[in-house]
Design an enzyme around this catalytic site. Structure first.
Site, PDB file in Angstrom:
ATOM      1  N   TRP A  21      41.442  57.695  20.731  1.00  0.00           N
ATOM      2  CA  TRP A  21      42.436  56.933  21.064  1.00  0.00           C
ATOM      3  C   TRP A  21      43.565  56.727  20.039  1.00  0.00           C
ATOM      4  O   TRP A  21      44.921  56.502  20.337  1.00  0.00           O
ATOM      5  CB  TRP A  21      42.137  55.454  21.850  1.00  0.00           C
ATOM      6  CG  TRP A  21      41.830  54.478  21.035  1.00  0.00           C
ATOM      7  CD1 TRP A  21      40.942  54.539  20.303  1.00  0.00           C
ATOM      8  CD2 TRP A  21      42.504  53.411  20.919  1.00  0.00           C
ATOM      9  NE1 TRP A  21      40.985  53.121  19.430  1.00  0.00           N
ATOM     10  CE2 TRP A  21      41.698  52.363  20.105  1.00  0.00           C
ATOM     11  CE3 TRP A  21      43.575  52.571  21.497  1.00  0.00           C
ATOM     12  CZ2 TRP A  21      42.205  51.066  19.832  1.00  0.00           C
ATOM     13  CZ3 TRP A  21      44.042  51.364  21.435  1.00  0.00           C
ATOM     14  CH2 TRP A  21      43.356  50.483  20.367  1.00  0.00           C
ATOM     15  N   ASP A  22      43.185  56.761  18.772  1.00  0.00           N
ATOM     16  CA  ASP A  22      44.014  56.712  17.763  1.00  0.00           C
ATOM     17  C   ASP A  22      45.116  57.748  17.877  1.00  0.00           C
ATOM     18  O   ASP A  22      46.668  57.316  17.390  1.00  0.00           O
ATOM     19  CB  ASP A  22      43.373  56.837  16.195  1.00  0.00           C
ATOM     20  CG  ASP A  22      41.865  56.213  16.141  1.00  0.00           C
ATOM     21  OD1 ASP A  22      41.513  55.929  17.097  1.00  0.00           O
ATOM     22  OD2 ASP A  22      41.681  56.105  15.063  1.00  0.00           O
ATOM     23  N   GLU A  82      35.815  45.758  18.757  1.00  0.00           N
ATOM     24  CA  GLU A  82      34.604  46.457  18.992  1.00  0.00           C
ATOM     25  C   GLU A  82      33.162  45.300  18.349  1.00  0.00           C
ATOM     26  O   GLU A  82      32.059  45.591  18.425  1.00  0.00           O
ATOM     27  CB  GLU A  82      34.096  47.491  18.341  1.00  0.00           C
ATOM     28  CG  GLU A  82      35.015  48.631  18.804  1.00  0.00           C
ATOM     29  CD  GLU A  82      34.848  50.073  18.045  1.00  0.00           C
ATOM     30  OE1 GLU A  82      34.400  50.172  16.833  1.00  0.00           O
ATOM     31  OE2 GLU A  82      35.208  51.109  18.535  1.00  0.00           O
ATOM     32  N   LYS A 118      37.623  42.197  15.231  1.00  0.00           N
ATOM     33  CA  LYS A 118      37.730  43.340  14.484  1.00  0.00           C
ATOM     34  C   LYS A 118      39.027  43.543  14.280  1.00  0.00           C
ATOM     35  O   LYS A 118      39.491  44.132  13.212  1.00  0.00           O
ATOM     36  CB  LYS A 118      36.783  44.665  14.825  1.00  0.00           C
ATOM     37  CG  LYS A 118      36.651  45.603  14.038  1.00  0.00           C
ATOM     38  CD  LYS A 118      36.153  46.806  14.607  1.00  0.00           C
ATOM     39  CE  LYS A 118      35.672  48.226  13.797  1.00  0.00           C
ATOM     40  NZ  LYS A 118      35.133  49.203  14.338  1.00  0.00           N
ATOM     41  N   GLN A 119      39.902  43.862  15.256  1.00  0.00           N
ATOM     42  CA  GLN A 119      41.215  44.658  15.284  1.00  0.00           C
ATOM     43  C   GLN A 119      42.016  43.798  16.414  1.00  0.00           C
ATOM     44  O   GLN A 119      41.453  43.500  17.552  1.00  0.00           O
ATOM     45  CB  GLN A 119      41.188  45.836  15.500  1.00  0.00           C
ATOM     46  CG  GLN A 119      40.621  46.459  16.803  1.00  0.00           C
ATOM     47  CD  GLN A 119      40.203  47.871  16.684  1.00  0.00           C
ATOM     48  OE1 GLN A 119      38.843  48.111  16.406  1.00  0.00           O
ATOM     49  NE2 GLN A 119      41.112  48.900  16.785  1.00  0.00           N
TER      50      GLN A 119
HETATM   51  C1  BGC Z   1      37.876  51.445  15.764  1.00  0.00           C
HETATM   52  C2  BGC Z   1      38.307  52.111  16.515  1.00  0.00           C
HETATM   53  C3  BGC Z   1      38.850  53.437  16.193  1.00  0.00           C
HETATM   54  C4  BGC Z   1      38.002  54.239  15.540  1.00  0.00           C
HETATM   55  C5  BGC Z   1      38.579  55.561  14.621  1.00  0.00           C
HETATM   56  C6  BGC Z   1      36.932  52.097  14.755  1.00  0.00           C
HETATM   57  O1  BGC Z   1      36.424  51.448  13.736  1.00  0.00           O
HETATM   58  O2  BGC Z   1      37.445  49.888  15.951  1.00  0.00           O
HETATM   59  O3  BGC Z   1      39.439  51.610  17.407  1.00  0.00           O
HETATM   60  O4  BGC Z   1      39.085  54.522  17.326  1.00  0.00           O
HETATM   61  O5  BGC Z   1      37.485  53.584  14.461  1.00  0.00           O
HETATM   62  O6  BGC Z   1      39.374  55.236  14.058  1.00  0.00           O
END
Ligand code: BGC
Length: 775
Positions: A357-358, A488, A601-602
């Site tokens: 999804w990035d 996550e 986490k984000q």
């Molecule tokens: C992030 C995801 C991301 C993936 C690839 C993961 O650590 O939590 O949101 O899509 O890394 O960048």
């Protein structure tokens, strides 16, 4: 966090050999050209800490899924980014000793990634265990002009002896992925060939059957003149090389120029691969190293011409943004619509797959503003082409009627990720794919995209959400159970606010888009109804019912949206109270402890407020930001940039800058202690957004550019170029003014700090700096 790389505006510089950080430097010094790339490995043998990595775009291996306990719905395989033949190898024997920096005394070591001109350079003096000393100078590039080739200039000067030096340039196809589920090798040899100072090897991937021919051709100069030499061909399993022994004299330089090509069956028929590789190699060798280097510098100059961001007064920040822009350009050029932007690009194997999804949530805005419109359009069409697979993917999980669930990780549309909490639950990814369609149309005005492609994707996604929610008799509302939000660090939660919000937004956007297509192109709409079996009245009524009756967790008392139903049950501590020794928590804590903690986490709720900012007032943003940010550890590279943009919106210049800095220098400073596996390529587009959307305050509303720029405290100015529809603008902000130059295109009106500013073609307009001071 490390601080061993020097600050410089255009280069990444390592001075003195930092053995313990070698894998980090290798990641940071990676080279790529959108078609192939490799880590900043050494040409000569190195037995110390290293992660060898050479990659060819689009070539992958479907590594059979490995899990402790198989769950129905898991994908069969995880597509691995393949570590391919090593073409940079040059073995150096000095009399009977091998040059290996791991066992030599190393002096005057310098490794420089030159981002302005696109090459990697290394120099050092090595004292071998037997006492002989040599000076080495190596320079190499992956050509962005001839993107299936690379070249190396490797110079060796004996400093305190006369004697034999044996050079063996080689190609090694016997490569193993670090990331292999069953410890297998993924390549078989098809054929190999050697000729004088030349060699080829054709390898084939197991299962996927990709063929790649890697070839080398070299010449040697001694003391400035082309040398006559004998070359002894060496053929071993999956290996070709040529051994050359030279009489070297103290103080006299020997230069080996190695040209290499990497041709894959993605771009050539299998029969043509070898002959085409030979012709390609002949052509680039005829150019010679200096011309290749010159062409490289010229092409990079033209890229920087449109992509550069210039920061005055802060070298670390300048280096950071250029590094991010450089790596993005090395990863994806937009020239091949089959490719996408892997989170590690050509810098490492981790993450596998190529599309997350990035791409939609982070990268599309960068390409929209810096590249031809076709590039972001192609990125959207990539997903449109995979709609069938997304529908199949949803069917495997029990969804029906054309509901589409796009994969979390993919190479060809099939899901690769096999952790149930992500594969089945991190479904917000579907929302980002729909959002990108909106983003693209909003930016470009290309409404025709909706009828042609977008609407089908939006419908598949809407159908998925409509089936994924369920009616709660208890709440008398729709709920969404068992999901993982962008954070996550908690799984299987109920009613993740972000996922619920984006799901409802997708339903609304689909209905609105369908109305548009129906009005603008009734013929196509009728076609769509038939193609998708859409029962418009019934399905849309159901969608609308969900829109009107969705449940969103919220704390009225705190004035915040709740990340999920159970968030307030957690022990609500703050990141600032975590001992430094506990961080990053993903490397120090058990997973169980992480999941139960409140640490994020984000951006999660904040990701939603960022996407849909016009739905919320500033106070709502502030309350949510003040509640969630202090609990966010930013252990995803995708996190700081979103926070930088939001902090800018809140008028918190200092925090906005701090997050920018963290995002821009994440890999250079190894902020999260995880750069050794590779760089965080997709978040680099987020770094770019921190400047454009954060400091620049740029938004596109109703077909018009809106700006509200401010200059971070310690900067004198910053300027960036953007392409917007038929215009190209250069926008420079100083502490006193905003200077906008209409470089190309007709007159246009730009909204600066809320006022309309007319800028004629070719004109420069200056507006007084008027940073909104928010209480
Ligand atoms: C992030 C995801 C991301 C993936 C690839 C993961 O650590 O939590 O949101 O899509 O890394 O960048």
């Amino acid at each position: 966090m490390k601080n061993y790389l020097k600050h410089d505006e255009w280069c990444i510089i390592e001075e003195g050999f930092n053995r313990e950080f070698n894998e980090i430097t290798e990641s940071v010094c990676s080279l790529g050209n959108g078609r192939m790339g490799q880590r900043g490995n050494f040409e000569e043998t190195f037995t110390g800490k290293t992660l060898q990595g050479n990659y060819v775009a689009g070539v992958y291996y479907p590594d059979k899924t490995r899990v402790g306990w198989w769950k129905n719905g898991y994908p069969e395989y995880f597509a691995k980014v393949l570590n391919a033949a090593n073409w940079i190898g040059i073995n150096v024997e000095i009399e009977d000793e091998t040059l290996d920096l791991n066992i030599c005394e190393v002096h005057e070591f310098r490794r420089v990634l030159n981002m302005k001109e696109g090459y990697l350079e290394r120099s050092f003096v090595a004292a071998l265990p037997g006492g002989k000393q040599v000076k080495i100078f190596a320079k190499r590039l992956n050509s962005i002009v001839d993107d299936e080739s690379g070249a190396i200039h490797y110079a060796i000067t004996p400093l305190n002896f006369d004697g034999k030096i044996t050079l063996t340039p080689y190609i090694d196809g016997d490569i193993k992925n670090k990331d292999a589920n069953y410890d297998e090798k993924f390549w078989d040899e098809v054929q190999k060939e050697t000729a004088f100072a030349e060699g080829y090897i054709e390898m084939e991937t197991k299962k996927t059957g990709f063929h790649v021919v890697t070839g080398q051709k070299f010449e040697i100069f001694q003391n400035g003149t082309l040398a006559n030499f004998q070359s002894l061909p060496i053929k071993k399993e999956k290996y070709v090389g040529s051994q050359v022994t030279l009489e070297a004299r103290s103080g006299e330089e020997i230069v080996l120029i190695k040209y290499a090509v990497n041709l894959s069956s993605e771009n050539h028929t299998k029969e043509d691969l070898l002959p085409n590789a030979k012709a390609y190699l002949k052509r680039i060798a005829a150019k010679g190293f200096d011309l290749i280097l010159k062409e490289q510098a010229e092409k990079w100059a033209s890229k920087w011409q449109v992509n550069d961001i210039v920061i005055e007064g802060d070298v670390a920040a300048q280096q950071g943004i250029r590094f991010n822009i450089f790596q993005l350009n090395q990863t994806y050029t937009g020239e091949d619509a089959r490719l996408n932007i892997g989170p590690k690009g050509f810098t490492g194997e981790k993450y596998g797959g190529s599309t997350y999804w990035d791409t939609e949530a982070y990268c599309i805005p960068f390409y929209l503003a810096t590249a031809d419109q076709q590039v972001s359009r192609n990125l959207l069409i990539y997903r449109w082409k995979q709609l069938g697979k997304a529908i199949e993917n949803a069917e495997k999980l029990g969804f029906r009627n054309g509901a589409a669930l796009y994969p979390m990780v993919t190479m060809n549309g099939e899901e690769c990720h096999n952790e149930w909490e992500i594969t089945f639950e991190e479904i917000h990814r579907n929302g980002a794919i729909a959002y990108a369609i909106y983003d693209y149309i909003n930016y470009t005005g290309d409404e025709a995209y909706l009828a042609e492609y977008g609407i089908e994707v939006l419908l598949g996604i809407a159908r998925f959400w409509a089936q994924r929610v369920n009616w709660s008799e208890y709440r008398k509302q729709y709920v969404m159970l068992g999901v993982t939000g962008p954070n996550e660090y908690e799984n299987n939660v109920n009613n993740n606010w972000y996922t619920n919000y984006i799901a409802v937004w997708c339903l609304k956007y689909l209905i609105e888009s369908a109305e548009k297509v129906k009005a603008s192109d009734p013929g196509r709409y009728a076609e769509l109804l038939a193609l998708t079996n859409l029962n418009e009245e019934e399905e849309f009524a159901h969608f609308q019912h969900i829109i009107d009756n969705m449940y969103f967790p919220e704390s009225k008392e705190l004035g915040v949206f709740l990340q999920q139903d159970g968030f307030l049950d957690k022990e609500l501590t703050l990141v600032k109270d975590l001992p430094e020794s506990d961080r990053p928590i993903n490397q120090k804590w058990s997973w169980d402890r992480i999941l139960r903690s409140c640490f994020i986490k984000q951006a999660d709720v904040l990701q939603g407020i960022y996407f849909f900012e016009d739905d919320f007032d500033l106070e709502t943003l502030r309350r949510n930001y003040d509640f969630y940010e202090p609990r966010t550890v930013h252990e995803s590279s995708l996190s700081p940039c979103v926070h930088s943009i939001l902090a800018a919106k809140l008028g918190d210049k200092a925090r906005s800058y701090e997050f920018y800095h963290r995002s821009a220098r994440l890999d250079i400073d190894d902020y999260n202690n995880d750069t050794e596996d590779g760089c965080h390529i997709t978040s680099m587009a987020g770094t770019w957004m921190s400047i454009i959307k954060g400091f620049g305050g740029m938004r596109i509303k109703n077909g018009k550019i809106h700006l509200s720029p401010f200059v971070p405290e310690n900067w004198q100015s910053f300027s960036f170029k953007i392409r917007f529809r038929t215009n190209t603008l250069n926008i420079k902000t100083t502490a006193q003014e905003v200077i906008i130059e209409n470089l190309a295109g007709d007159a246009l009106s730009v909204n600066v700090y809320g006022d309309e500013v007319q800028i004629k073609s070719g004109e420069i307009v200056t507006v007084n700096q008027k940073t909104l001071v928010l209480a």
